[in-house]
Design a protein around this motif. Structure first.
Motif, short mmCIF file in Angstrom:
data_model
loop_
_atom_site.label_atom_id
_atom_site.label_comp_id
_atom_site.label_asym_id
_atom_site.label_seq_id
_atom_site.Cartn_x
_atom_site.Cartn_y
_atom_site.Cartn_z
N TYR B 8 0.93 -1.14 -0.12
CA TYR B 8 -0.14 0.08 -0.02
C TYR B 8 0.78 1.18 -0.10
CZ TYR B 8 -4.32 -2.80 0.34
OH TYR B 8 -5.17 -3.43 0.21
N VAL B 9 2.06 1.26 0.71
CA VAL B 9 2.78 2.36 0.83
C VAL B 9 3.52 2.65 -0.53
CG1 VAL B 9 5.13 3.09 1.52
CG2 VAL B 9 3.60 2.25 3.23
N LEU B 10 3.60 1.44 -1.47
CA LEU B 10 4.32 1.61 -2.80
C LEU B 10 3.28 2.05 -3.60
CD1 LEU B 10 6.17 -1.72 -3.15
CD2 LEU B 10 7.26 0.55 -3.65
N LEU B 11 1.97 1.66 -3.40
CA LEU B 11 0.92 2.16 -4.21
C LEU B 11 0.89 3.78 -4.17
CD1 LEU B 11 -1.38 1.12 -6.11
CD2 LEU B 11 -2.76 0.89 -4.19
N LEU B 12 0.97 4.07 -2.70
CA LEU B 12 0.83 5.56 -2.70
C LEU B 12 1.88 6.48 -3.14
CD1 LEU B 12 -0.94 7.59 -0.68
CD2 LEU B 12 0.72 7.30 0.88
N VAL B 13 3.26 5.80 -3.02
CA VAL B 13 4.39 6.24 -3.60
C VAL B 13 4.01 6.46 -5.09
CG1 VAL B 13 6.83 6.20 -4.13
CG2 VAL B 13 5.92 6.02 -1.99
N SER B 14 3.55 5.33 -5.58
CA SER B 14 3.47 5.47 -7.15
C SER B 14 2.47 6.58 -7.72
CB SER B 14 2.83 4.09 -7.77
OG SER B 14 1.68 3.84 -7.36
N LEU B 15 1.39 6.65 -6.78
CA LEU B 15 0.20 7.75 -6.92
C LEU B 15 0.75 8.93 -7.18
CD1 LEU B 15 -2.66 6.29 -5.06
CD2 LEU B 15 -2.88 6.66 -7.47
N LEU B 16 1.80 9.35 -6.34
CA LEU B 16 2.48 10.64 -6.11
C LEU B 16 3.56 10.91 -7.23
CD1 LEU B 16 3.00 11.00 -2.29
CD2 LEU B 16 1.23 12.01 -3.55
N PHE B 17 4.40 9.81 -7.31
CA PHE B 17 5.39 10.18 -8.22
C PHE B 17 5.36 9.70 -9.76
CE2 PHE B 17 7.79 12.36 -5.41
CZ PHE B 17 7.78 11.82 -4.24
N PHE B 18 4.49 8.46 -9.90
CA PHE B 18 4.71 7.81 -11.05
C PHE B 18 3.63 8.39 -11.99
CE2 PHE B 18 8.34 5.60 -10.57
CZ PHE B 18 8.31 4.98 -9.65
N ASN B 19 3.06 9.65 -11.85
CA ASN B 19 1.77 10.14 -12.47
C ASN B 19 2.14 10.55 -13.85
OD1 ASN B 19 -0.65 10.78 -12.80
ND2 ASN B 19 -0.76 12.73 -11.84
N THR B 20 2.98 9.91 -14.64
CA THR B 20 3.19 10.45 -16.15
C THR B 20 1.95 10.75 -16.83
OG1 THR B 20 3.70 8.07 -16.73
CG2 THR B 20 5.75 9.54 -16.07
N THR B 21 2.03 11.65 -17.72
CA THR B 21 0.84 11.61 -18.68
C THR B 21 1.15 11.60 -20.28
OG1 THR B 21 1.22 14.07 -18.87
CG2 THR B 21 -0.01 13.12 -17.05
N TRP B 22 0.37 11.83 -20.94
CA TRP B 22 0.68 11.74 -22.44
C TRP B 22 1.64 12.78 -22.78
CZ3 TRP B 22 -4.84 10.57 -24.02
CH2 TRP B 22 -5.17 9.00 -23.84
N ALA B 23 1.76 13.89 -22.15
CA ALA B 23 2.60 15.11 -22.39
C ALA B 23 3.89 14.91 -21.93
CB ALA B 23 2.20 16.24 -21.48
N ASP B 24 4.26 13.81 -21.45
CA ASP B 24 5.60 13.29 -21.30
C ASP B 24 6.12 12.49 -22.54
OD1 ASP B 24 5.33 14.83 -19.12
OD2 ASP B 24 5.35 13.33 -17.45
N ASP B 25 6.90 11.48 -22.09
CA ASP B 25 7.40 10.55 -22.97
C ASP B 25 6.53 9.41 -23.69
OD1 ASP B 25 9.48 8.32 -21.07
OD2 ASP B 25 7.32 8.62 -21.17
N GLY B 26 5.43 9.32 -23.26
CA GLY B 26 4.43 8.40 -23.96
C GLY B 26 4.42 7.06 -23.41
N SER B 27 5.31 6.73 -22.22
CA SER B 27 5.31 5.44 -21.75
C SER B 27 3.98 4.97 -21.16
CB SER B 27 6.32 5.35 -20.47
OG SER B 27 7.53 5.54 -21.18
N LEU B 28 3.31 5.85 -20.64
CA LEU B 28 1.96 5.59 -19.85
C LEU B 28 1.04 4.91 -21.06
CD1 LEU B 28 -0.15 5.35 -17.52
CD2 LEU B 28 -0.83 7.57 -18.34
N SER B 29 1.14 5.88 -21.85
CA SER B 29 0.40 5.55 -23.28
C SER B 29 0.77 4.24 -23.84
CB SER B 29 0.52 6.61 -24.40
OG SER B 29 -0.06 6.21 -25.46
N MET B 30 1.75 3.82 -24.12
CA MET B 30 2.25 2.61 -24.53
C MET B 30 2.01 1.52 -23.78
SD MET B 30 5.65 3.40 -26.98
CE MET B 30 6.54 4.48 -25.68
#
Lengths: 431, 198
Positions: B8-30
């Motif tokens: 759950y801590v990892l999940l929270l951290v990921s929500l805070l820091f891994f919030n990449t969007t399409w405006a970035d490098d497209g990794s989330l999209s792919m």
């Protein structure tokens, strides 16, 4: 000029220098300020790419050049041949793309000028691009087998490209007498969708079993093995009497004379193997050997294999810059609709990031391929890939097939999932 | 920290820091767009059987992917696909699909089955599934899920191919013993009928 990369600047500077040496008539048109992408081919790859570019960056102008007003999917067309699916259900329009602001042009691309960065069409129109995506599908080696060319293709259909040949072949099956012979000729590898001829045989067998049970199917295979062979044969044993005297399906591998060498369309006869064994068919489905689509040859995107070499991360052609080739025409993945769909999404990001002057992230690629052998009997293969040493490679453990000896319940579920896959992927492409 | 707390801590951290969007490098999209070829636009499956992921509780998503990866849960293709991605990928996907709007599928239900299913739900399932059925938190998507998928899931639990806590399995098997196997179908029709009320 915003977002101009050093590479683009060098190109513009070089272009201007070249232009100043040769005169005003060769200057590129003044930039509109908007980034422009042209996509050639409105099949699975092209339509997916056009849509996903618009999704990622609606400031990019996308023009899709596609000859046909409607796309009839090859995938699931075997169910139409089997009589269990309507033709209408495999027909898709470009309205979805139009709603997303794609400029859909129903025309045939006839030329590409990589230095001027423009595409010309049959009707005489010209489209300038910043990036070009070519997704032309396949073309056939018309003269590879004596006696088979475009003029006999209506009598002896291939039904291997989005066209109404599916209808032609279905009508021929409906008109065939009970006790007739169907011949399916499978070309040497590689070709579009390796399991498909065998799903086709299965679906036709299903039709024959219920409506013309004295009829037979003979598959002439130009290879010694075929995709998912064990799974197909297991299915045929369970459904169509394979291995018994009453088997609806028989097949001939290459080493036993399975490669068709000559066709006599007038006599509805095929000749196969080194001894030219003679087979007469009431219905003949001849699937010719394949290459990349015609425009890829015209535009010098193919190498001597007749397919297009590309960068596996961006799908940029290795032969001409700023031109990307996706789908069956390239050599990056095994040829299948799902591969084209997956490549298109990665290519869309590659193009968008290049035009935005940003770094491109980490790609994943996928394929999932369903074959419906008969009522409540489906099989599949699926895989996830990534880049390893710059090449698309299967991720360890992340690829495989349906199990042999599965329960009837599992085979039934695979049909439900096959139909779900079909609904969702066609919406993904055209919706 | 226990394993569960760490997750759950990892999940929270990921929500805070891994919030990449399409405006970035497209990794989330792919990453997430691959899923949509089977699971539908933004994970809202068009059916008839492949399950909807849109609005799915993130920890349920991650658990499912881990169980597929570790061959602890039966599947046709997910056993292979789940092995293609990392734990970090699972978290990014889970966060993404949790935020997507679920679209209740159009499904036809049988009025008699719905009536019987309502009674069965009251008698056997409501005690634990009351909240879980009518919302998507904290368990899984039941109302608003495709009926064939619900049915095959119940079948897998009932036959034991897929694991359930012993006491839950006991309740389910008791129900089928007393009410017959059609009770599973009745429940599916009842849950599907509840989708309109959402």
């Amino acid at each position: 000029m915003s977002n101009i990369t050093r590479r683009n600047f060098i190109k513009v500077a070089a272009g201007m220098t070249a232009a100043s040496m040769t005169g005003c008539s060769t200057l590129p048109p003044p930039p509109t300020g908007k980034k422009r992408v042209v996509v050639i081919g409105g099949g699975v790859g092209g339509a997916t790419a056009a849509k996903y570019i618009r999704k990622a960056d609606p400031s990019i102008e996308v023009t899709l050049i596609e000859q046909n007003k409607y796309y009839y999917t090859c995938f699931m067309s075997n169910e139409v041949l089997g009589g269990v699916r309507s033709l209408d259900s495999i027909k898709f329009s470009y309205d979805g793309l139009l709603k997303r602001g794609v400029n859909v042009v129903h025309d045939l691309a006839t030329g590409i000028d990589p230095s001027m960065k423009k595409v010309t069409t049959q009707s005489g129109a010209t489209f300038y691009y910043d990036r070009l995506i070519v997704s032309p599908g396949i073309d056939f080696k018309w003269n590879a087998v004596e006696g088979y060319d475009k003029s006999v293709a209506e009598k002896i259909p291939h039904a291997w490209r989005s066209s109404l040949q599916t209808v032609t072949l279905r009508k021929q099956l409906e008109a065939m007498k009970n006790g007739g012979n169907v011949i399916i000729a499978v070309p040497p590898r590689p070709f579009r969708c390796h399991p498909a001829p065998f799903e086709r045989a299965s679906q036709i067998a299903q039709y024959l079993k219920h409506h013309k049970p004295k009829s037979k199917i003979l598959i002439l295979v130009a290879n010694d093995t075929f995709a998912e062979q064990k799974l197909f044969i297991e299915g045929w044993e369970k459904l169509y009497g394979y291995g018994t005297d009453n088997s609806i399906i028989e097949w001939v591998p290459f080493s036993e004379g399975g490669k068709v060498v000559r066709i006599d369309a007038k006599e509805m006869t095929v000749y196969a193997g080194e001894f030219e064994d003679e087979y007469v068919g009431d219905v003949i489905n001849f699937i010719p050997a394949q290459t990349a689509g015609k425009i890829a040859f015209i535009a010098d995107l193919v190498d001597k294999t007749g397919w297009c070499p590309v960068n596996h991360k961006t799908f940029e052609s290795k032969r001409h810059p700023d031109i990307h080739v996706i789908g069956d025409a390239n050599t990056a993945m095994s040829r299948a609709a799902h591969s084209a769909n997956s490549q298109a999404k990665v290519c869309a990001i590659a193009v968008v990031k290049a035009l935005q002057g940003k770094e491109m992230g980490t790609p994943y690629y996928m394929t999932a391929c369903y074959s419906v052998l008969g009522e409540d009997y489906g099989i599949s293969l699926s895989a996830v890939y990534h880049l390893e040493g710059g090449k698309i490679a299967l991720i360890k453990g992340a690829g495989g097939y349906s199990p042999m000896d599965a329960t009837p319940e599992v085979r039934k579920r695979e049909v439900l999932y096959a139909h779900s896959w079909y609904k969702n992927i066609t919406n993904d492409i055209f919706g | 920290m226990t394993y569960k707390t760490t997750k759950y801590v990892l999940l929270l951290v990921s929500l805070l820091f891994f919030n990449t969007t399409w405006a970035d490098d497209g990794s989330l999209s792919m990453l997430v767009h691959n899923c949509m070829s089977c699971h539908g636009p933004n994970g809202a499956s068009l059916g008839p059987a492949t399950p909807t992921l849109a609005s799915l509780n993130p920890s349920t998503f991650i658990k499912a992917m881990e169980e597929f990866r570790d061959d602890e849960r039966p599947s046709t293709v997910m056993k292979y696909i789940a092995k293609g991605y990392t734990e970090e990928d699972y978290q990014v996907m889970a966060n993404y699909f949790a935020k997507q709007q679920s679209i209740a599928p159009q499904q036809s239900v049988d009025a008699d089955k719905v009536k019987r299913g309502a009674e069965l739900h009251q008698k056997y399932c409501k005690k634990c599934h009351d909240e879980g059925v009518y919302t998507t938190q904290p368990s899984t998507i039941i109302v608003g899920q495709w009926m064939p998928y619900l049915r095959l899931t119940l079948d897998d639990f009932h036959t034991g191919i897929r694991e359930l806590p012993k006491r839950v399995l006991k309740v389910m098997r008791t129900m089928v013993e007393i009410e017959g196997e059609k009770s599973l179908d009745d429940l599916v029709h009842f849950y599907a009928s509840q989708a309109e009320q959402k």
